[in-house]
Design a protein around this motif. Structure first.
Motif, PDB file in Angstrom:
ATOM      1  N   THR A   1      -3.487  -8.190   3.060  1.00 55.08           N
ATOM      2  CA  THR A   1      -3.280  -8.412   1.626  1.00 55.08           C
ATOM      3  C   THR A   1      -2.767  -9.846   1.481  1.00 55.08           C
ATOM      4  O   THR A   1      -2.554 -10.540   2.468  1.00 55.08           O
ATOM      5  CB  THR A   1      -2.212  -7.464   1.029  1.00 55.08           C
ATOM      6  OG1 THR A   1      -0.907  -7.852   1.508  1.00 55.08           O
ATOM      7  CG2 THR A   1      -2.459  -6.008   1.384  1.00 55.08           C
TER       8      THR A   1
ATOM      9  N   ASP B   1      -8.445  -4.899   0.496  1.00 52.08           N
ATOM     10  CA  ASP B   1      -7.627  -5.818  -0.303  1.00 52.08           C
ATOM     11  C   ASP B   1      -7.353  -7.125   0.452  1.00 52.08           C
ATOM     12  O   ASP B   1      -6.352  -7.798   0.234  1.00 52.08           O
ATOM     13  CB  ASP B   1      -6.292  -5.153  -0.653  1.00 52.08           C
ATOM     14  CG  ASP B   1      -6.491  -3.907  -1.495  1.00 52.08           C
ATOM     15  OD1 ASP B   1      -7.149  -4.006  -2.542  1.00 52.08           O
ATOM     16  OD2 ASP B   1      -6.013  -2.824  -1.097  1.00 52.08           O
TER      17      ASP B   1
ATOM     18  N   ASP C   1      -3.292   1.815  -6.990  1.00 52.96           N
ATOM     19  CA  ASP C   1      -3.319   2.001  -5.545  1.00 52.96           C
ATOM     20  C   ASP C   1      -2.742   3.369  -5.168  1.00 52.96           C
ATOM     21  O   ASP C   1      -3.282   4.069  -4.312  1.00 52.96           O
ATOM     22  CB  ASP C   1      -2.530   0.881  -4.857  1.00 52.96           C
ATOM     23  CG  ASP C   1      -2.467   1.085  -3.356  1.00 52.96           C
ATOM     24  OD1 ASP C   1      -3.503   0.880  -2.702  1.00 52.96           O
ATOM     25  OD2 ASP C   1      -1.403   1.483  -2.858  1.00 52.96           O
TER      26      ASP C   1
ATOM     27  N   ARG D   1      -1.161  -3.791  -9.526  1.00 54.37           N
ATOM     28  CA  ARG D   1      -2.068  -2.709  -9.114  1.00 54.37           C
ATOM     29  C   ARG D   1      -1.388  -1.575  -8.360  1.00 54.37           C
ATOM     30  O   ARG D   1      -2.066  -0.761  -7.741  1.00 54.37           O
ATOM     31  CB  ARG D   1      -3.199  -3.287  -8.262  1.00 54.37           C
ATOM     32  CG  ARG D   1      -2.735  -4.052  -7.022  1.00 54.37           C
ATOM     33  CD  ARG D   1      -3.895  -4.678  -6.261  1.00 54.37           C
ATOM     34  NE  ARG D   1      -4.524  -5.780  -6.983  1.00 54.37           N
ATOM     35  CZ  ARG D   1      -5.696  -6.346  -6.647  1.00 54.37           C
ATOM     36  NH1 ARG D   1      -6.350  -5.919  -5.595  1.00 54.37           N
ATOM     37  NH2 ARG D   1      -6.195  -7.332  -7.353  1.00 54.37           N
TER      38      ARG D   1
ATOM     39  N   PRO E   1      -9.265  -9.933  -4.194  1.00 50.57           N
ATOM     40  CA  PRO E   1      -9.772  -8.561  -4.143  1.00 50.57           C
ATOM     41  C   PRO E   1      -9.695  -7.880  -5.510  1.00 50.57           C
ATOM     42  O   PRO E   1      -8.689  -7.998  -6.223  1.00 50.57           O
ATOM     43  CB  PRO E   1      -8.838  -7.879  -3.148  1.00 50.57           C
ATOM     44  CG  PRO E   1      -8.316  -8.990  -2.283  1.00 50.57           C
ATOM     45  CD  PRO E   1      -8.197 -10.170  -3.194  1.00 50.57           C
TER      46      PRO E   1
ATOM     47  N   ARG F   1     -15.499  -5.269   0.255  1.00 50.99           N
ATOM     48  CA  ARG F   1     -14.642  -6.450   0.039  1.00 50.99           C
ATOM     49  C   ARG F   1     -15.250  -7.691   0.687  1.00 50.99           C
ATOM     50  O   ARG F   1     -15.252  -8.772   0.097  1.00 50.99           O
ATOM     51  CB  ARG F   1     -13.226  -6.207   0.580  1.00 50.99           C
ATOM     52  CG  ARG F   1     -12.345  -7.450   0.618  1.00 50.99           C
ATOM     53  CD  ARG F   1     -12.210  -8.143  -0.744  1.00 50.99           C
ATOM     54  NE  ARG F   1     -11.588  -9.470  -0.630  1.00 50.99           N
ATOM     55  CZ  ARG F   1     -11.806 -10.491  -1.463  1.00 50.99           C
ATOM     56  NH1 ARG F   1     -12.640 -10.371  -2.496  1.00 50.99           N
ATOM     57  NH2 ARG F   1     -11.201 -11.635  -1.263  1.00 50.99           N
TER      58      ARG F   1
ATOM     59  N   HIS G   1       0.809  -1.223   0.000  1.00 50.49           N
ATOM     60  CA  HIS G   1       0.000   0.000   0.000  1.00 50.49           C
ATOM     61  C   HIS G   1       0.843   1.273   0.000  1.00 50.49           C
ATOM     62  O   HIS G   1       1.844   1.373   0.711  1.00 50.49           O
ATOM     63  CB  HIS G   1      -0.951   0.010   1.199  1.00 50.49           C
ATOM     64  CG  HIS G   1      -2.121  -0.910   1.029  1.00 50.49           C
ATOM     65  ND1 HIS G   1      -2.675  -1.626   2.075  1.00 50.49           N
ATOM     66  CD2 HIS G   1      -2.851  -1.225  -0.067  1.00 50.49           C
ATOM     67  CE1 HIS G   1      -3.691  -2.345   1.615  1.00 50.49           C
ATOM     68  NE2 HIS G   1      -3.820  -2.122   0.328  1.00 50.49           N
TER      69      HIS G   1
END
Length: 318
Positions: free
Chosen positions: A165, A195, A114, A110, A300, A289, A82
């Motif tokens: 995650t 996530d 993000d 991603r 996710p 989620r 993140h």
């Protein structure tokens, strides 16, 4: 619930930083529920766990390190991918940026989305965002575990299961029994599960508990300084995750719409958890989620700045 400012856009008040010594050369950099960093001073070098969101924010960590040691910062560990955790990495000039293979794969898949999404969610945390040189790429990628020695000090970098995650990484000092847990454990702060693998997370917490930590640095919240406090942090995180997921899964099983499940789950959790930091920010992402996972969407979905806003409008203003 209508009219709430999006995510953490209304949270503009600076937080007070605490730099706690947890043992000889072991420190927690915490700031009243903002993302934490951990510091390990070895015989010949320093390791930083989680970097802050921008190089300018990272300078606050570096200043504290320089109050206690002039040894070079050789290692940066990413507890996960993140943006608020990793985009300050360039400030440290570290020789090695360490991440799990799964975290590396998430950055590839991603990382940019993000980045764009989190800058919109947390304007205060991305101070001088223009100083971020781009995505933070690991230079050293490991599978499941990596043991390093900072001189005589043993440092275990472990992937103990999916949770916050799929790439979650903890740093464990077996001799000192100190655990840097990343966002797998929060203390007085709401777990972000946008996530997450919610059905895996409790087992991962059990794996952390089995290490027997006597001190623990959570992803957010104060450093935990006894075995009892460590258990409180783990158990509190687990209680939130379990209650939130069970509420959402029940709604899915009954065929309810996401918006109705959200309202019901928010009302159920607010009495126990509503005072936790970023509760109102996290809940729409968390329930979305959980709804996906309970509906059979195993991995996710990627959050983009556009998806963030659409979801928020649908659940909070719609």
């Amino acid at each position: 619930m209508s009219g709430k400012a999006f995510a953490s856009q209304a949270d503009l008040e600076e937080k007070r930083v605490t730099f706690d010594e947890l043992g000889d050369g072991l420190y927690a950099y915490t700031a009243e529920g903002d993302p934490n960093s951990g510091i390990i001073v070895g015989d010949d070098s320093v390791m930083v766990i989680d970097t802050q969101a921008t190089p300018v924010m990272a300078k606050g960590v570096i200043e504290r390190i320089r109050e206690v040691t002039d040894k070079p910062i050789k290692y940066v560990v990413l507890s996960h991918y993140h943006a608020v955790r990793v985009l300050g990495a360039s400030a440290y000039g570290a020789e090695h940026i360490i991440a799990s293979r799964d975290t590396y794969d998430l950055i590839v898949e991603r990382g940019q989305q993000d980045y764009d999404s989190e800058v919109g969610r947390f304007p205060r945390l991305f101070q001088s965002v223009e100083t971020v040189p781009g995505l933070t790429w690991p230079t050293l990628v490991f599978e499941k575990s990596l043991t390093l020695y900072l001189g005589k000090r043993e440092v275990q970098i472990l992937q103990l299961g999916r949770g916050h995650t799929k790439g979650d990484t903890v740093v464990w000092l077996p001799e000192e029994k100190v655990l840097f847990a990343g966002d797998l454990v929060e203390y007085g702060a709401t777990p972000y599960t946008g996530d997450a693998y919610l059905q895996d997370w409790p087992q991962t917490l059990a794996n952390l508990r089995a290490l027997g930590p006597e001190k623990l640095v959570p992803g957010r919240g104060a450093a935990l300084k006894s075995a009892k406090e460590c258990e409180e942090g783990i158990a509190g995180t687990q209680a939130f995750l379990t209650q939130m997921y069970q509420s959402v899964a029940k709604g899915v099983a009954e065929g309810q719409e996401l918006k109705d499940i959200y309202r019901e789950t928010f009302a159920k959790l607010e009495p126990d958890f509503g005072k936790w930091v970023i509760f109102e920010h996290c809940m729409p992402f968390d329930v979305t989620r959980a709804y996906d996972e309970a509906s059979g969407i195993k991995d996710p979905r990627i959050w983009t700045a556009e998806r963030d806003q659409e979801m928020w409008q649908a659940l909070e203003q719609g």
